[in-house]
Motif scaffolding. Structure first.
Motif, PDB file in Angstrom:
ATOM      1  N   TYR A 266       0.879  -1.166   0.000  1.00  0.00           N
ATOM      2  CA  TYR A 266       0.000   0.000   0.000  1.00  0.00           C
ATOM      3  C   TYR A 266       0.920   1.220   0.000  1.00  0.00           C
ATOM      4  CZ  TYR A 266      -4.152   2.419   2.160  1.00  0.00           C
ATOM      5  OH  TYR A 266      -5.231   3.213   2.482  1.00  0.00           O
ATOM      6  N   HIS A 267       1.412   1.578  -1.197  1.00  0.00           N
ATOM      7  CA  HIS A 267       2.564   2.471  -1.277  1.00  0.00           C
ATOM      8  C   HIS A 267       2.211   3.941  -1.064  1.00  0.00           C
ATOM      9  CE1 HIS A 267       6.371   4.121  -2.382  1.00  0.00           C
ATOM     10  NE2 HIS A 267       5.948   4.618  -3.525  1.00  0.00           N
ATOM     11  N   ASN A 268       1.226   4.444  -1.749  1.00  0.00           N
ATOM     12  CA  ASN A 268       0.804   5.840  -1.610  1.00  0.00           C
ATOM     13  C   ASN A 268      -0.712   5.916  -1.639  1.00  0.00           C
ATOM     14  OD1 ASN A 268       3.577   7.027  -3.508  1.00  0.00           O
ATOM     15  ND2 ASN A 268       3.205   7.502  -1.373  1.00  0.00           N
ATOM     16  N   LEU A 269      -1.257   6.886  -0.923  1.00  0.00           N
ATOM     17  CA  LEU A 269      -2.701   7.071  -0.944  1.00  0.00           C
ATOM     18  C   LEU A 269      -3.033   8.547  -0.775  1.00  0.00           C
ATOM     19  CD1 LEU A 269      -4.449   6.410   2.446  1.00  0.00           C
ATOM     20  CD2 LEU A 269      -1.963   6.577   2.272  1.00  0.00           C
ATOM     21  N   THR A 270      -4.239   8.887  -1.136  1.00  0.00           N
ATOM     22  CA  THR A 270      -4.789  10.191  -0.829  1.00  0.00           C
ATOM     23  C   THR A 270      -6.296  10.109  -0.999  1.00  0.00           C
ATOM     24  OG1 THR A 270      -4.575  12.578  -1.207  1.00  0.00           O
ATOM     25  CG2 THR A 270      -4.669  11.178  -3.169  1.00  0.00           C
ATOM     26  N   HIS A 271      -6.985  11.161  -0.564  1.00  0.00           N
ATOM     27  CA  HIS A 271      -8.442  11.197  -0.752  1.00  0.00           C
ATOM     28  C   HIS A 271      -8.898  12.648  -0.808  1.00  0.00           C
ATOM     29  CE1 HIS A 271      -8.265  11.549   3.713  1.00  0.00           C
ATOM     30  NE2 HIS A 271      -9.321  12.325   3.528  1.00  0.00           N
ATOM     31  N   ASP A 272     -10.105  12.828  -1.280  1.00  0.00           N
ATOM     32  CA  ASP A 272     -10.723  14.147  -1.382  1.00  0.00           C
ATOM     33  C   ASP A 272     -11.191  14.564   0.009  1.00  0.00           C
ATOM     34  OD1 ASP A 272     -12.384  16.341  -1.783  1.00  0.00           O
ATOM     35  OD2 ASP A 272     -13.197  15.573  -3.659  1.00  0.00           O
TER      36      ASP A 272
END
Length: 367
Positions: A266-272
């Motif tokens: 789960y290398h990179n994430l983002t969200h609104d």
């Protein structure tokens, strides 16, 4: 058998040999995949040094790529990584692995290298032997805990799926999101829409981290190009999977995933941030469980860092170490290494480390 450090520029013959080695290594380590390392080698501001191990038939059976930052060498994959591994052929037995590691230490001593091996996964099978050899060598050797990788780890994909889907709180958030929006899950393992998806990821990351003490690095156009090139390289290596959650057709959460053996990193994430009350990144993990079960993956590796959201799911921690190696006469390097180790081992100084000493580590490499 032979092993040595090669300072010549890697050519097409080497990359062909290396790709074959990586394909036949134990877990095909994601951050050492051939296309992404070839991109890093081209982008590195300093020449690449390659440690090569050949068997008696002159076949490449082990390798590690390094580059120099200031006076110290480090893994080339430090340019974008969660953990750095040596690439060793799966057919190598204990004798070959020990030879690979012994010769590496001998080459470091002969070349009088200063070297910092960051993000060393202590769960790798060769790590105990490497540590024993390092401590017994004529070199200064310091292996110190630097971080962790929280993980969801089970013997079967079914057990992992159950763990990821059982949280009542996350299920409630998913149900609430589904009542208010038409929700879709995306898992993209081809290059369709790759550039647009990456741009949306970067745009979302910028908004997510605006007005915080750590604004997004993707405000810099060069960092966006760097990420896209990494994504394209991982895709060519066949390990990239992009996950998204859509609400009424709009992507509201993103995960950059890398497949390594029976694991998904789960290398990179983002969200609104407009959807914060729905915790879309956590909701997205629920869908990951089903996707991983269908593909026989039983480990979800949340990557470098102990952020609190990871512990909504994690049942284990993998330890990451930094290993400092130099001649015993290099007093400035030894003092700096021990200072870093002391700070990391003191819970009262962890915050100081994150704010001051981690940048100091980078400064040490460029001193």
């Amino acid at each position: 058998m032979k092993a040595y450090i090669d300072y010549s520029k890697p050519d097409t013959t080497f990359w062909r040999e290396y790709a074959h080695l990586w394909e036949n290594s134990a877990n095909r380590p994601a951050f050492q995949s051939p296309n992404v390392l070839q991109y890093f080698a081209e982008k590195s501001p300093t020449p690449v040094a390659i440690y090569k191990f050949y068997n008696d038939d002159d076949e490449l059976k082990g390798a590690a790529l390094f580059h120099k930052r200031g006076k110290a060498y480090g893994f080339l994959s430090d340019m974008k990584t969660d953990h750095n591994s040596f690439v060793i052929h799966k057919d190598c037995g204990d004798v070959e692995v020990k030879f690979f590691l012994e010769c590496l230490l001998a080459e470091i001593r002969r070349e009088r290298w200063l070297i910092v091996l960051n993000n060393q996964p202590m769960w790798e099978s060769y790590m105990d032997v490497f540590d024993q050899l390092g401590r017994a060598s004529r070199l200064f050797w310091l292996s110190t805990k630097s971080s962790v990788c929280p993980m969801v780890k089970f013997d079967t994909p079914e057990a992992l799926h159950e763990r990821l889907s059982k949280s009542r709180n996350n299920r409630y958030k998913l149900n609430r999101l589904q009542r208010e929006y038409t929700v879709e899950f995306e898992a993209l393992d081809r290059d369709k829409d790759l550039e647009n998806w990456t741009n949306e990821f970067c745009d979302s990351h910028i908004v997510r981290w605006s007005d915080t003490p750590t604004p997004s690095k993707y405000r810099d156009p060069e960092r966006r190009v760097f990420l896209l090139n990494c994504m394209q390289a991982w895709h060519r290596d066949g390990i990239l999977v992009r996950f998204s959650l859509k609400a009424n057709g709009k992507r509201i959460a993103f995960i950059i995933g890398l497949v390594q053996g029976n694991s998904l990193i789960y290398h990179n994430l983002t969200h609104d941030p407009e959807f914060n009350r729905h915790s879309p990144s956590l909701v997205l993990v629920i869908f990951l469980g089903e996707w991983m079960k269908q593909r026989g993956l039983s480990v979800l590796d949340f990557g470098d860092g102990n952020e609190s959201y990871k512990y909504n799911f994690a049942n284990e921690e993998g330890q990451l170490n930094s290993i400092f190696i130099a001649s015993k006469g290099n007093i400035p390097f030894i003092v700096r290494s021990k200072l870093i180790s002391a700070v990391r081992g003191n819970s009262f100084l962890i915050q100081l480390y994150r704010q001051k000493v981690r940048p100091f580590t980078r400064l040490m490499l460029s001193a």
